[in-house]
Design a protein around this motif. Structure first.
Motif, PDB file in Angstrom:
ATOM      1  N   GLN A  36       0.829  -1.211   0.000  1.00  0.00           N
ATOM      2  CA  GLN A  36       0.000   0.000   0.000  1.00  0.00           C
ATOM      3  C   GLN A  36       0.865   1.263   0.000  1.00  0.00           C
ATOM      4  O   GLN A  36       0.522   2.266  -0.638  1.00  0.00           O
ATOM      5  N   LYS A  37       1.978   1.222   0.706  1.00  0.00           N
ATOM      6  CA  LYS A  37       2.891   2.374   0.718  1.00  0.00           C
ATOM      7  C   LYS A  37       3.492   2.602  -0.660  1.00  0.00           C
ATOM      8  O   LYS A  37       3.615   3.745  -1.122  1.00  0.00           O
ATOM      9  N   ILE A  38       3.881   1.518  -1.319  1.00  0.00           N
ATOM     10  CA  ILE A  38       4.452   1.656  -2.666  1.00  0.00           C
ATOM     11  C   ILE A  38       3.412   2.203  -3.623  1.00  0.00           C
ATOM     12  O   ILE A  38       3.705   3.065  -4.471  1.00  0.00           O
ATOM     13  N   LYS A  39       2.190   1.731  -3.508  1.00  0.00           N
ATOM     14  CA  LYS A  39       1.124   2.242  -4.368  1.00  0.00           C
ATOM     15  C   LYS A  39       0.893   3.730  -4.160  1.00  0.00           C
ATOM     16  O   LYS A  39       0.605   4.460  -5.106  1.00  0.00           O
TER      17      LYS A  39
ATOM     18  N   CYS B   8       3.024   6.130  -2.958  1.00  0.00           N
ATOM     19  CA  CYS B   8       4.105   7.097  -3.138  1.00  0.00           C
ATOM     20  C   CYS B   8       4.501   7.250  -4.598  1.00  0.00           C
ATOM     21  O   CYS B   8       4.138   6.451  -5.459  1.00  0.00           O
ATOM     22  N   LYS B   9       5.280   8.275  -4.852  1.00  0.00           N
ATOM     23  CA  LYS B   9       5.717   8.587  -6.216  1.00  0.00           C
ATOM     24  C   LYS B   9       7.207   8.346  -6.403  1.00  0.00           C
ATOM     25  O   LYS B   9       7.639   7.759  -7.392  1.00  0.00           O
ATOM     26  N   ASP B  10       8.010   8.830  -5.454  1.00  0.00           N
ATOM     27  CA  ASP B  10       9.469   8.733  -5.570  1.00  0.00           C
ATOM     28  C   ASP B  10      10.006   7.716  -4.565  1.00  0.00           C
ATOM     29  O   ASP B  10       9.815   7.864  -3.353  1.00  0.00           O
ATOM     30  N   ILE B  11      10.695   6.704  -5.074  1.00  0.00           N
ATOM     31  CA  ILE B  11      11.219   5.625  -4.226  1.00  0.00           C
ATOM     32  C   ILE B  11      12.724   5.522  -4.431  1.00  0.00           C
ATOM     33  O   ILE B  11      13.206   5.505  -5.572  1.00  0.00           O
ATOM     34  N   VAL B  12      13.468   5.434  -3.336  1.00  0.00           N
ATOM     35  CA  VAL B  12      14.914   5.231  -3.405  1.00  0.00           C
ATOM     36  C   VAL B  12      15.237   3.841  -2.853  1.00  0.00           C
ATOM     37  O   VAL B  12      14.816   3.482  -1.752  1.00  0.00           O
ATOM     38  N   VAL B  13      15.955   3.063  -3.640  1.00  0.00           N
ATOM     39  CA  VAL B  13      16.464   1.759  -3.216  1.00  0.00           C
ATOM     40  C   VAL B  13      17.948   1.919  -2.920  1.00  0.00           C
ATOM     41  O   VAL B  13      18.709   2.344  -3.800  1.00  0.00           O
ATOM     42  N   ILE B  14      18.355   1.631  -1.707  1.00  0.00           N
ATOM     43  CA  ILE B  14      19.762   1.754  -1.323  1.00  0.00           C
ATOM     44  C   ILE B  14      20.387   0.369  -1.352  1.00  0.00           C
ATOM     45  O   ILE B  14      19.992  -0.530  -0.602  1.00  0.00           O
ATOM     46  N   GLY B  15      21.359   0.188  -2.237  1.00  0.00           N
ATOM     47  CA  GLY B  15      22.025  -1.093  -2.397  1.00  0.00           C
ATOM     48  C   GLY B  15      21.803  -1.665  -3.776  1.00  0.00           C
ATOM     49  O   GLY B  15      20.663  -1.834  -4.212  1.00  0.00           O
TER      50      GLY B  15
ATOM     51  N   THR C 156      12.456   4.649   7.149  1.00  0.00           N
ATOM     52  CA  THR C 156      12.309   3.542   6.201  1.00  0.00           C
ATOM     53  C   THR C 156      10.903   2.958   6.227  1.00  0.00           C
ATOM     54  O   THR C 156      10.657   1.905   5.641  1.00  0.00           O
ATOM     55  N   ASP C 157      10.004   3.660   6.891  1.00  0.00           N
ATOM     56  CA  ASP C 157       8.623   3.186   6.975  1.00  0.00           C
ATOM     57  C   ASP C 157       7.678   3.992   6.095  1.00  0.00           C
ATOM     58  O   ASP C 157       6.459   3.789   6.144  1.00  0.00           O
ATOM     59  N   GLY C 158       8.257   4.912   5.297  1.00  0.00           N
ATOM     60  CA  GLY C 158       7.416   5.706   4.409  1.00  0.00           C
ATOM     61  C   GLY C 158       6.553   6.718   5.136  1.00  0.00           C
ATOM     62  O   GLY C 158       5.582   7.226   4.582  1.00  0.00           O
TER      63      GLY C 158
END
Length: 379
Positions: A136-139, A141-148, A216-218
């Motif tokens: 639900q958080k991914i749905k 939000c608009k900008d997502i950063v993946v670290i790694g 990290t919990d949005g």
């Protein structure tokens, strides 16, 4: 397993600590052939190969949690091992219960951050809710950063951009190349090209400097900063770095047989150094190879054979052969790269080998249970 082998091992008690990819193989191979106890704090095997898709596909999370009890019955013991006493040949659980063994297999795996790994000993419903919440958080939000930019980071970025092409995903990695390990430039280039084609922005050769300060919990929008001065705004930050081994069951009690990294020292037969009746497999042993579910399962196969040989009084055990290079790396369900030895294959074979199904059907079958259908997995 032949009759003589079965007879030799049937009076023995084999305890397996950890019901991950290696532990379940040992338990399945020995089930019904000896007294068996499989110990894990969770009520279900977590098929973490499918964990990242559980963040992007409705109802998928339950498919990644396969209950132990229907497979192993009374041979499954839910609990957390706090210590191993090799002299007394017993393990101690949190709460003080001792369980004796004739042979012990340590298969405690590795630790990692959610969503690639789950921690603790919660009921499956708790973890399913965690993945549902992440979806639900991914749905939202608009900008997502993946670290790694290891395998987990690449897979996470690929899963999100495959199912949600409207999201802007930025992957930040401290190395100037993707995926650690002895892989060919063609393999890494294939992963990079597929991510870029999906619209992922790659920031390579830069280290995040404010990781400890990032939510990290949005819960709030934040700014991810790197040592090269790059700043990226994010609604959600997903940390996909590091998979240290889970040494909590043995770190203190077997400290003289543990490397600084937390891995148990084993010989070529996967026996813990100086202990003929204790084996360590998968991510928690110090065999120098990629820590893959496939290899953990192969460790389990080998140890099951060696336990039978030991039970017969034999000393010519099977040695672990050094494996070649191998990895199937999904980039979403429709893409990926696959290296086998020196050969590198593109999206078509990677999809057929792993990306499409992520071995879900295989593991439900091996656990002798029916895979839940989509209609059954709504939360």
């Amino acid at each position: 397993m032949g009759g003589k082998q079965s007879a030799a091992v049937q009076d023995k008690h084999v305890v397996v600590i950890g019901g991950g990819y290696g532990g379940i193989v040992v338990a399945l191979k020995l089930q019904g052939k000896c007294k068996l106890t499989l110990i894990d704090p969770k009520e279900a095997f977590h098929h973490c190969i499918g964990a990242l898709r559980a963040c992007t596909e409705d109802g998928f999370a339950r498919k990644t949690l396969i209950p132990y009890a229907p497979t192993f019955g009374e041979s499954f013991k839910r609990g957390t091992v706090e210590a191993i006493d090799p002299g007394a040949k017993k393990v101690r659980l949190a709460g003080g219960e001792d369980i004796g063994y004739d042979y012990l297999v340590v298969a405690t795996g590795s630790r990692g951050s959610f969503p690639s790994k789950i921690s603790g000993g919660e009921d499956s419903s708790v973890y399913i809710n965690q993945y549902t919440d992440m979806l639900q958080k991914i749905k939202a939000c608009k900008d997502i950063v993946v670290i790694g930019g290891g395998a987990v980071g690449v897979e996470m970025a690929g899963e999100i951009t495959t199912d949600f092409s409207d999201k802007q995903v930025t992957l930040i990695h401290s190395r100037d190349y993707l995926v650690e390990g002895d892989f060919s430039p063609k393999f890494r280039r294939g992963a990079e090209e597929q991510l870029r084609a999906k619209g992922v922005k790659l920031v390579l050769g830069e280290k995040v400097t404010n990781l400890a300060d990032l939510p990290t919990d949005g819960s709030s929008r934040c700014t991810v900063k790197t040592d090269k001065g790059t700043e990226v705004e994010a609604d959600l930050v997903l940390v996909c770095v590091g998979q240290p081994c889970n040494s909590s069951a043995y770190a203190a009690s077997l400290s003289d047989r543990v490397e600084g990294t937390g891995h148990l020292k084993v010989n070529k037969y996967l026996q813990v150094e100086g202990l003929d009746d204790v084996f360590a497999i998968g991510d928690c042993c110090n065999i120098h190879q990629l820590k893959l579910a496939y290899f953990a399962g192969q460790h389990g196969e080998l140890v099951a054979k060696n336990l039978q040989l030991l039970a017969q009084g034999k000393t010519d055990l099977k040695a672990w052969p050094a494996p070649g290079r191998m990895m199937a790396l999904p980039v979403g369900r429709n893409g990926g790269v696959f290296q086998l030895g020196s050969m590198v294959f593109g999206p078509f074979l990677a999809r057929k080998v792993k990306s499409e199904g992520l071995f879900i059907a295989r593991y439900w079958s091996e656990m002798k249970q029916k895979e839940p259908k989509a209609v059954d997995v709504e939360v």
